[in-house]
Design a protein around this motif. Structure first.
Motif, short mmCIF file in Angstrom:
data_model
loop_
_atom_site.label_atom_id
_atom_site.label_comp_id
_atom_site.label_asym_id
_atom_site.label_seq_id
_atom_site.Cartn_x
_atom_site.Cartn_y
_atom_site.Cartn_z
N GLY A 530 8.03 59.35 -13.64
CA GLY A 530 7.71 58.50 -15.40
C GLY A 530 8.29 57.27 -16.06
N PRO A 531 8.15 56.78 -17.70
CA PRO A 531 8.42 56.37 -17.77
C PRO A 531 10.44 55.58 -17.63
CG PRO A 531 8.06 57.23 -19.86
CD PRO A 531 7.99 58.00 -18.35
N VAL A 532 11.27 56.89 -17.85
CA VAL A 532 12.13 55.99 -17.84
C VAL A 532 13.16 56.06 -16.89
CG1 VAL A 532 14.69 57.20 -18.56
CG2 VAL A 532 12.60 57.71 -20.15
N THR A 533 12.41 56.74 -15.87
CA THR A 533 12.62 56.43 -14.50
C THR A 533 12.32 54.82 -13.50
OG1 THR A 533 12.06 58.78 -14.21
CG2 THR A 533 12.42 57.57 -12.38
N GLN A 534 10.97 54.55 -14.42
CA GLN A 534 11.02 53.45 -13.81
C GLN A 534 11.76 52.37 -14.83
OE1 GLN A 534 6.66 53.63 -15.20
NE2 GLN A 534 5.42 54.34 -13.69
N ARG A 535 12.17 52.97 -15.56
CA ARG A 535 12.72 51.79 -16.34
C ARG A 535 13.87 51.95 -16.09
NH1 ARG A 535 14.10 53.01 -22.96
NH2 ARG A 535 16.30 50.95 -22.92
N ILE A 536 14.85 52.55 -15.36
CA ILE A 536 16.16 52.75 -14.64
C ILE A 536 16.09 51.96 -13.18
CG2 ILE A 536 17.70 54.16 -13.62
CD1 ILE A 536 17.81 54.27 -16.54
N GLN A 537 14.59 52.42 -12.81
CA GLN A 537 14.67 51.56 -11.17
C GLN A 537 14.22 50.09 -11.67
OE1 GLN A 537 10.63 53.78 -10.11
NE2 GLN A 537 11.76 54.67 -8.45
N LYS A 538 14.11 49.71 -12.10
CA LYS A 538 13.69 48.27 -12.63
C LYS A 538 15.58 47.45 -13.01
CE LYS A 538 11.60 44.44 -15.62
NZ LYS A 538 10.88 45.00 -17.11
N VAL A 539 16.20 48.20 -13.58
CA VAL A 539 17.33 47.21 -13.68
C VAL A 539 18.05 47.64 -12.87
CG1 VAL A 539 17.00 47.71 -16.60
CG2 VAL A 539 17.79 49.51 -15.37
N TYR A 540 18.59 49.08 -12.25
CA TYR A 540 18.92 49.08 -10.76
C TYR A 540 19.10 48.09 -9.76
CZ TYR A 540 20.99 51.26 -6.81
OH TYR A 540 21.79 51.41 -5.99
N LYS A 541 17.56 47.74 -9.62
CA LYS A 541 16.71 46.56 -8.78
C LYS A 541 17.57 45.68 -9.38
CE LYS A 541 13.38 44.61 -6.40
NZ LYS A 541 13.08 42.94 -6.90
N LYS A 542 17.57 44.70 -10.42
CA LYS A 542 18.27 43.71 -10.67
C LYS A 542 19.14 43.87 -10.60
CE LYS A 542 18.09 40.77 -14.90
NZ LYS A 542 18.11 40.47 -16.90
N GLU A 543 20.77 45.15 -10.91
CA GLU A 543 21.79 45.43 -10.60
C GLU A 543 22.47 44.49 -8.45
OE1 GLU A 543 25.68 46.24 -12.11
OE2 GLU A 543 24.30 45.98 -13.04
N THR A 544 21.21 44.73 -7.97
CA THR A 544 21.51 44.91 -6.67
C THR A 544 21.17 43.74 -6.14
OG1 THR A 544 19.20 45.63 -6.25
CG2 THR A 544 20.03 47.26 -5.85
N GLU A 545 20.34 42.80 -7.23
CA GLU A 545 19.85 41.34 -6.89
C GLU A 545 21.19 40.97 -7.31
OE1 GLU A 545 16.95 41.29 -8.71
OE2 GLU A 545 15.31 41.94 -7.05
N GLU A 546 21.67 40.51 -7.70
CA GLU A 546 22.77 39.90 -9.29
C GLU A 546 23.90 39.96 -8.68
OE1 GLU A 546 21.97 40.43 -12.85
OE2 GLU A 546 19.92 39.82 -13.10
N SER A 547 24.57 42.02 -8.24
CA SER A 547 26.34 41.79 -7.99
C SER A 547 26.24 42.35 -6.03
CB SER A 547 26.33 43.06 -8.30
OG SER A 547 26.14 43.87 -8.13
N GLY A 548 27.47 42.62 -5.92
CA GLY A 548 27.53 42.73 -4.49
C GLY A 548 28.76 41.78 -3.89
N VAL A 549 28.88 41.64 -2.61
CA VAL A 549 30.38 40.49 -2.66
C VAL A 549 29.81 40.25 -0.83
CG1 VAL A 549 32.88 41.03 -0.62
CG2 VAL A 549 31.92 42.63 -2.83
N PRO A 550 29.28 38.85 -0.96
CA PRO A 550 29.10 37.88 -0.34
C PRO A 550 29.60 38.30 0.82
CG PRO A 550 29.16 37.10 -2.08
CD PRO A 550 30.34 38.65 -2.43
N ILE A 551 28.35 37.93 2.19
CA ILE A 551 28.76 38.27 3.80
C ILE A 551 28.92 36.54 3.40
CG2 ILE A 551 28.05 38.64 5.96
CD1 ILE A 551 25.95 40.37 4.65
N PRO A 552 30.18 37.04 4.24
CA PRO A 552 30.68 35.31 4.58
C PRO A 552 29.83 34.25 5.56
CG PRO A 552 32.28 36.73 5.01
CD PRO A 552 30.89 37.37 4.54
N SER A 553 29.28 32.91 5.58
CA SER A 553 28.41 32.53 6.54
C SER A 553 29.42 32.46 7.26
CB SER A 553 28.53 30.86 5.46
OG SER A 553 29.71 30.18 5.59
N TYR A 554 28.13 31.86 8.65
CA TYR A 554 29.08 31.96 10.05
C TYR A 554 28.73 30.05 10.79
CZ TYR A 554 23.88 33.29 10.70
OH TYR A 554 22.99 33.25 10.82
#
Length: 554
Positions: A530-554
């Protein structure tokens, strides 16, 4: 018969590994000559090892290693094949390269539990005398040369000698001969001079004999030596081409969902180890009673998504279960980061993070026995979302009810998942992705693995987290629903409301946002995502791309 160039078959083993029996077996072939430890004199001369027969051997048999290799092992012979029995420890540095490069190689292995009890009849047992490390070295060098050796376990020869010998001959590309199964009792002309010290029992044999149904008691004075030796045996055992049910399941080796995970590294306790060595003690509480807490985390674009939230829940669950001697938050983070970096897993990876109550001093239920501190496990895998998030999945309602807080609070993210597993079995039997679980009053709680949402007339609803786990992904999606200016309602929801919903989706770290297109045989909405599901999938994907704790460089 005129002498001819001969094809050499090398057999490498530790002592007391049925190596003489295997030599006798090959000696029965009509196209085979055998040599009993031709490298032994050179070994005694160079190492100075003391043996009761040392001087006799050095005075009667060639002890120049180069001459032995070039003139004895690879010298001309009267038959097509020459079988050379070697002890692994006898391969000394400086011997000609042809020893490894020419001929075919067998590695004969045996469990140190079976070797050590009878080892000290002639010499005191030691790690060097066993030679298992030398056997692993030989295996590694042959693999580097592109000559992977055939590995045979002595247990297979004892359990089914004919099948094992047929398989061995096939691997060596020589025809099997039934004469290999029997030989006459007593000393043999092919025996080395040391036979009267070592071969008493094999001289009584006329073939491979079955192992005792129940083994001899193990001499606990050799416990340390056993601990040193077993890892080398186990490493070689994993490469046995044909194995018996004594060693592992007779089931065929299954294909992994992601083949790259065959060679992963995991954190167990306080170290990073290969997949096949990633094990906990049989005394660990996770084995004794499922007594542990866990989290599932995902890695996107070099960052661990919602790491802090997952760690909050991990430590809350450990506190609720009264764990003691818990690693610090920073120690857990360091274990996660180091394990991911070692594996090169910086994207599209999943982590199963587990903290057990730890190892017990004796088996039993009581946490008073847990005196070693908690056990930390970081299991990373390459793992794309586990559901079909493009076309959607089917669900069925389980008869198994979700645990009530009266019994075991689902807000404790514990490892005792039998309640969920029983529901998952129902889902598997119905050939659906998962199973919906109801609470004690018949309202929908969650699925066996995920939280669940529905859409009806533009409103988004999800069950209260009274019986279900208040998931991290669930909370993220609830925030996104509000940000998208959709109406969010959290309340008790009946099963019929899900049957008649416009859209349904599930949420979880491992599966992300998964559309549901059929429940209990009823099509959800128009049967499409459904359209609401697709909408939430899209914003969730954006959230995963923009947030999170960085893995330290080595």
């Amino acid at each position: 018969m005129a002498e001819q160039e001969i094809e050499v078959i090398h057999s490498w083993s530790a002592p007391r590994s049925l190596s003489t029996s295997l030599m006798y077996s090959f000696a029965q072939r009509d196209n085979m000559e055998v040599l009993d430890e031709p490298l032994y004199p050179a070994f005694l001369r160079v190492t100075g090892f003391d043996r009761p027969y040392r001087e006799e051997i050095l005075s009667k048999i060639e002890s120049d290693g180069n001459k032995v290799v070039n003139e004895v092992i690879f010298g001309p012979g009267g038959k097509k094949y020459r079988y050379c029995k070697h002890m692994a420890k006898q391969r000394l540095p400086g011997l000609p390269d042809d020893l490894m490069k020419k001929g075919k190689h067998i590695l004969l292995i045996r469990n140190p539990l079976d070797i050590l009890p009878s080892f000290d009849k002639v010499v005191p047992p030691s790690f060097k005398e066993l030679g298992l490390a030398d056997l692993v070295t030989i295996y590694s060098e042959l693999c580097e040369l592109g000559k992977s050796p055939v590995i045979v376990d002595a247990a297979d020869l004892q359990q089914d000698p004919e099948a094992t010998l047929r398989s061995l001959c096939e691997d060596l590309d020589i025809p099997f001969q039934a004469t290999m199964l029997r030989w006459e009792a007593g000393p043999k002309p092919i025996d080395g001079l040391w036979a009267k010290w070592w071969y008493e029992s094999v001289h009584k044999s006329t073939g491979f004999t079955s192992a005792r149904e129940y083994p001899m008691p193990f001499p606990m004075s050799l416990y340390d030596l056993l601990e040193q030796s077993l890892p080398f045996y186990n490493m070689l055992r994993r490469n046995v081409r044909k194995t018996s049910s004594l060693l592992k399941s007779p089931l065929p080796e299954p294909d992994l969902p992601v083949p790259a995970n065959k060679n992963l590294l995991a954190w167990v306790g306080d170290e990073i180890v290969p997949r096949d060595d990633a094990k906990v003690s049989v005394f660990d509480s996770i084995v004794q009673g499922g007594d542990g807490v866990w989290e599932g985390l995902r890695v996107y674009n070099g960052k661990v998504f919602k790491l802090e939230e997952h760690l909050d829940r991990l430590f809350d669950s450990a506190k609720a279960l009264a764990f003691n001697n818990i690693p610090t938050r920073e120690e857990v983070k360091q274990a996660i980061f180091r394990t991911l970096i070692r594996n090169g897993m910086l994207d599209n990876a999943h982590i199963r993070l587990t903290l057990t109550r730890g190892k017990k001093v004796t088996s039993g239920m009581s946490p008073a026995f847990n005196l070693y501190g908690c056990t930390l496990i970081v299991l990373p895998e390459w793992k794309p979302p586990v559901y079909d998030n493009t076309h959607g999945v089917n669900l069925v309602t389980a008869t198994t009810r979700r645990n009530s807080p009266n019994n075991l609070d689902s807000k404790i993210h514990h490892n005792n998942l039998l309640n969920n597993i029983l529901a998952k079995i129902e889902g598997n039997n119905a050939n659906t992705a998962d199973a919906i679980m109801l609470d004690k009053d018949g309202y929908v709680s969650e699925t066996n693995a995920t939280n669940i949402f529905l859409v009806k007339k533009g409103r988004v609803l999800t069950p209260h987290a009274d019986y279900c786990l208040p998931g991290i992904t669930r909370a993220t999606v609830m925030e996104l629903v509000v940000k998208e200016n959709l109406v969010l309602e959290e309340r008790r929801i009946s099963l019929s409301e899900f049957h008649t919903a416009d859209e349904v989706w599930t949420t979880g770290t491992m599966g992300e946002i998964t559309p549901v297109v059929k429940i209990d045989g009823r099509i959800v909405g128009d049967g499409k995502v459904g359209p609401v599901t697709q909408r939430i999938q899209k914003v969730y994907k954006k959230e995963t791309e923009e947030s999170g704790v960085p893995i330290p460089s080595y």
